[in-house]
Every structure is written in C-alpha cells, then in structure tokens.
Motif scaffolding. Structure first.
Motif, PDB file in Angstrom:
ATOM      1  N   TYR A   8      -3.614   4.927  -9.585  1.00 30.56           N
ATOM      2  CA  TYR A   8      -3.659   3.707  -8.779  1.00 30.56           C
ATOM      3  C   TYR A   8      -4.309   2.563  -9.549  1.00 30.56           C
ATOM      4  O   TYR A   8      -3.811   1.426  -9.543  1.00 30.56           O
ATOM      5  CB  TYR A   8      -4.444   3.954  -7.482  1.00 30.56           C
ATOM      6  CG  TYR A   8      -3.726   4.787  -6.451  1.00 30.56           C
ATOM      7  CD1 TYR A   8      -2.362   5.037  -6.538  1.00 30.56           C
ATOM      8  CD2 TYR A   8      -4.413   5.307  -5.363  1.00 30.56           C
ATOM      9  CE1 TYR A   8      -1.704   5.790  -5.589  1.00 30.56           C
ATOM     10  CE2 TYR A   8      -3.762   6.065  -4.390  1.00 30.56           C
ATOM     11  CZ  TYR A   8      -2.418   6.310  -4.512  1.00 30.56           C
ATOM     12  OH  TYR A   8      -1.771   7.048  -3.561  1.00 30.56           O
ATOM     13  N   ASN A  25      -6.097  -2.521  -1.671  1.00 29.80           N
ATOM     14  CA  ASN A  25      -4.801  -1.843  -1.681  1.00 29.80           C
ATOM     15  C   ASN A  25      -4.948  -0.381  -2.118  1.00 29.80           C
ATOM     16  O   ASN A  25      -4.287   0.509  -1.571  1.00 29.80           O
ATOM     17  CB  ASN A  25      -3.843  -2.580  -2.631  1.00 29.80           C
ATOM     18  CG  ASN A  25      -2.393  -2.345  -2.292  1.00 29.80           C
ATOM     19  OD1 ASN A  25      -2.031  -2.163  -1.126  1.00 29.80           O
ATOM     20  ND2 ASN A  25      -1.537  -2.311  -3.290  1.00 29.80           N
ATOM     21  N   SER A  77       0.833  -1.209   0.000  1.00 30.94           N
ATOM     22  CA  SER A  77       0.000   0.000   0.000  1.00 30.94           C
ATOM     23  C   SER A  77       0.862   1.251   0.000  1.00 30.94           C
ATOM     24  O   SER A  77       0.579   2.220  -0.722  1.00 30.94           O
ATOM     25  CB  SER A  77      -0.924  -0.004   1.226  1.00 30.94           C
ATOM     26  OG  SER A  77      -1.778  -1.120   1.222  1.00 30.94           O
ATOM     27  N   PHE A 120      -6.406   1.509   0.839  1.00 33.05           N
ATOM     28  CA  PHE A 120      -5.387   1.710   1.880  1.00 33.05           C
ATOM     29  C   PHE A 120      -4.391   2.792   1.471  1.00 33.05           C
ATOM     30  O   PHE A 120      -3.968   3.608   2.291  1.00 33.05           O
ATOM     31  CB  PHE A 120      -4.652   0.405   2.159  1.00 33.05           C
ATOM     32  CG  PHE A 120      -5.493  -0.625   2.859  1.00 33.05           C
ATOM     33  CD1 PHE A 120      -6.619  -0.254   3.567  1.00 33.05           C
ATOM     34  CD2 PHE A 120      -5.164  -1.971   2.801  1.00 33.05           C
ATOM     35  CE1 PHE A 120      -7.407  -1.203   4.210  1.00 33.05           C
ATOM     36  CE2 PHE A 120      -5.935  -2.924   3.440  1.00 33.05           C
ATOM     37  CZ  PHE A 120      -7.071  -2.537   4.143  1.00 33.05           C
ATOM     38  N   ALA A 121      -4.000   2.790   0.204  1.00 34.72           N
ATOM     39  CA  ALA A 121      -3.047   3.797  -0.271  1.00 34.72           C
ATOM     40  C   ALA A 121      -3.618   5.205  -0.145  1.00 34.72           C
ATOM     41  O   ALA A 121      -2.896   6.160   0.140  1.00 34.72           O
ATOM     42  CB  ALA A 121      -2.649   3.510  -1.715  1.00 34.72           C
ATOM     43  N   ASN A 125       1.302   4.140  -2.998  1.00 36.88           N
ATOM     44  CA  ASN A 125       1.211   5.581  -2.720  1.00 36.88           C
ATOM     45  C   ASN A 125       2.420   6.334  -3.261  1.00 36.88           C
ATOM     46  O   ASN A 125       2.293   7.450  -3.758  1.00 36.88           O
ATOM     47  CB  ASN A 125       1.080   5.807  -1.217  1.00 36.88           C
ATOM     48  CG  ASN A 125       1.055   7.273  -0.844  1.00 36.88           C
ATOM     49  OD1 ASN A 125       2.090   7.866  -0.556  1.00 36.88           O
ATOM     50  ND2 ASN A 125      -0.121   7.857  -0.867  1.00 36.88           N
TER      51      ASN A 125
END
Length: 366
Positions: free
Chosen positions: A126, A318, A102, A321-322, A106
């Motif tokens: 993303y 993911n 994650s 979360f990022a 980012n």
C-alpha cells in the motif's frame, strides 16, 4: 469559476483515459462474480452491463453539456446554494471517488499478496503504491493524460497477444446451451457491474472544463466506455470458454488464471506476467485519477487555492481505509452485489436530480 489547475487535455486523451479507467480493477475481478450468478452466460451479463453503462453516460453527459465551462462542483453549488451544494459535494467525494480509491488500493494489495508476493506485508505494498499515486496526482491532469497515451498502445498490444495465445484453448461447448436458465441470471449479474466500473463515469464531470474541445466529450466518453467494455466482454468470454464457468466462479482472479493456461509448443509458457503488466498499468492509472479528482474536489469544497498539499494526508487515510473496509478477499466479493444498488445513487440518481433541479430553476449557464 475558480480553477485549481490550468491544464487542458484533448478529446482523444479523454477517450484513452476512460478505457484505462474502465479496465482498471475490472479486467481481473469481473469474470468471477459474473460467472457465479450467470454461469455460462457471464459474457451476456457483461454485454448488458456495458449497455447500461452507455445509457448512464448519456445522462451524465447531458448534465455536463447543460453547464459548459463548469465542473460538477461548481454547478452543484450553483443549483443547490453555497452551503448545501458544498455539503452535497463533500458527501459525494467521500462516498464515491474516494471510497472507490480505497477499494481499488485494496484490489492491488490483495492481488500482489495472494498471487505474486505472498510473503510481503500488504501494508508495505500500500505504501509503495501510494507513493507512485501521490507523485502522479501532484503532476496534474495533463501529465496523466500524456502518460495514458504512452501506455495505451502497450496495453493494447499485450492484450491482443494474450487473446491470440488463449483462443486455441477455447472450447465452444463451455458456453452452451446459451440462456439455459433464461435471461434473469444474466440481468441480475449485470447490475453490480453496470455500477462497477461503468457508472463511475460521473467522476469525469469534475474535469469536463479541462477538455479543449468540450463538444466532443460525450463521444469521447462513450467511445472509451465501449472500447473498455468490449475488452471486458472478451476477457469474460475467454474465461468461460477456456476455464469453464465453474472454475471461473471459484477463482478470485480468473483472468490471471486464464493467462496461466497459455502454452505454445511447450516453449512459450507462463506468460501471465503480461496480464499482470496490463492490470498494474491500468489499475494504478485508475487509482491516480480517483485520487486526483478526490483532492481537487475537496480543495474546491473547502475553498483552497491548491490541492497538492492534501495528497499526503489523503494517501495516509486511504491506506487505513483499505485495511479497515476490506479486511479479506471474501469481504470484497460480498460487497459486489451491494454495489449494484449503491453505485446508481451517484451514477444515475445524483446527475438526474441535478438535471431536474436545473430544469425547474431554468438556470442554464452559457
């Protein structure tokens, strides 16, 4: 042991994969925080981080060598029992490789939206990146290893060209005097980067049985750590020599700023895209590997025969979360010092704990 994949990779491929993984996010991010704490001695801090990383790898390899033919998931369950072992591995996977995935995603979005495509929504970046990562993880470890062999010479060539063109702009006085404030700042700066990226080598234990000559695993890992570490040391040293420690500390991506300084006869200029290519190649590989080991680890924990159908839901999580964990670039920089105490729990204490349990119970798997 139940294997989720029958693929095999060579010791050479393991070395190359380690180098690409080590470079990953670190080649773009590492010099800035090092210069913030260690100032002119950031390059010394990078050396110390690599040395600590090599020492941690020897511990990690000692654990893998004690259980030949077994993955980290298998002998954790063997040592701790079925339910406790699965619970510990679930915590490990979610709190280390999946969390790092994650953070890595980012890094990609932050760089592209601030340096190259400021008008593009980070969510779109993303999604595109995760499509590539899921496709790579679905193809399996062998495909990743063979791809690393294809990309590694190009990464090496572009990095060499970058160093060659930047060196004429170096000013030796930027690193003098050496250790003006003593060795303390260099040690403090090195600790977070001993965890990121060097202590993350513990994730390789999840693919140890897939190497066709496991007796060379330790040598392959250490070679990869040293080669990748030397590239990071050179990058950090050049940032200090060319930009100075104050400008290096101010930049979010100092090595990208370093590449912008390249100017050969007012003809060859603005070739920082070379660094961007190096970084995108290595960081996408890093993310794909983290995603792969997270998926096979979760599949093992839950007793599944196949890991590939987990990739899409894991990718969606993911992305969330990022977005949530690291909302801004400053949040990531605040996390880096914390990582120096967080990563050793998984990179040193966890394998050490398993080694102690193995010695206590005298269960050596042949």
């Amino acid at each position: 042991m139940r294997m989720l994949e029958d693929g095999k990779i060579s010791s050479r491929q393991l070395t190359i994969m380690t180098v690409l993984y080590i470079l990953g996010s670190a080649v773009l991010i590492m010099p800035g925080p090092l210069a913030t704490v260690a100032k002119r001695d950031a390059w010394i801090a990078a050396i110390l981080a690599m040395v600590i990383g090599v020492l941690s790898i020897t511990l990690i390899h000692a654990l893998g060598r004690r259980f030949p033919g077994l993955t980290l998931m298998a002998y954790t369950e063997l040592l701790l029992g079925k339910w406790l072992g699965k619970a510990v591995m679930l915590l490990f996977i979610l709190a280390f490789p999946y969390l790092i995935a994650s953070l890595t995603l980012n890094n990609i979005g932050d760089f592209l939206t601030t340096q190259m495509m400021p008008e593009t929504p980070i969510e779109a970046i993303y999604v595109v990146v995760m499509i590539v990562v899921v496709a790579g993880a679905r193809l399996g470890l062998e495909t990743m290893a063979r791809s690393s062999e294809i990309f590694f010479p190009w990464v090496l060539l572009l990095f060499s060209i970058l160093v060659l063109f930047v060196v004429p702009n170096a000013k030796l006085e930027n690193i003098l005097p050496v250790l003006e404030d003593g060795v303390g700042p260099a040690i403090r700066a090195s600790l977070p980067f001993a965890g990121f990226p060097f202590m993350e080598g513990v994730t390789v234990l999840m693919i140890y049985p897939m190497v066709n000559r496991p007796e060379n695993n330790g040598k392959s890992l250490i070679t990869g750590i040293v080669v990748g570490g030397l590239a990071l040391i050179v990058t950090t040293a050049l940032c200090i020599l060319v930009l100075g420690y104050d400008q290096t500390a101010r930049l979010t991506f100092p090595s990208y700023g370093l590449a912008k300084k390249i100017s050969v006869g007012q003809f060859l200029e603005r070739i920082e895209v070379m660094l961007a290519i190096i970084w995108m190649t290595t960081i996408v590989f890093r993310l794909t590997f983290l995603f792969y080991v997270s998926a096979i680890g979760l599949a093992y924990v839950f007793g599944l025969r196949e890991y590939r159908f987990l990739l899409l839901p894991l990718a969606m999580c993911n992305i969330v979360f990022a977005l949530v964990l690291i909302p801004t670039s400053s949040t990531l920089y605040e996390l880096i010092p914390v990582w120096g105490t967080y990563a050793p729990f998984f990179g040193i204490l966890f394998p050490l704990f398993l080694l102690i349990i193995a010695g206590f119970r005298k269960k050596i798997v042949q």
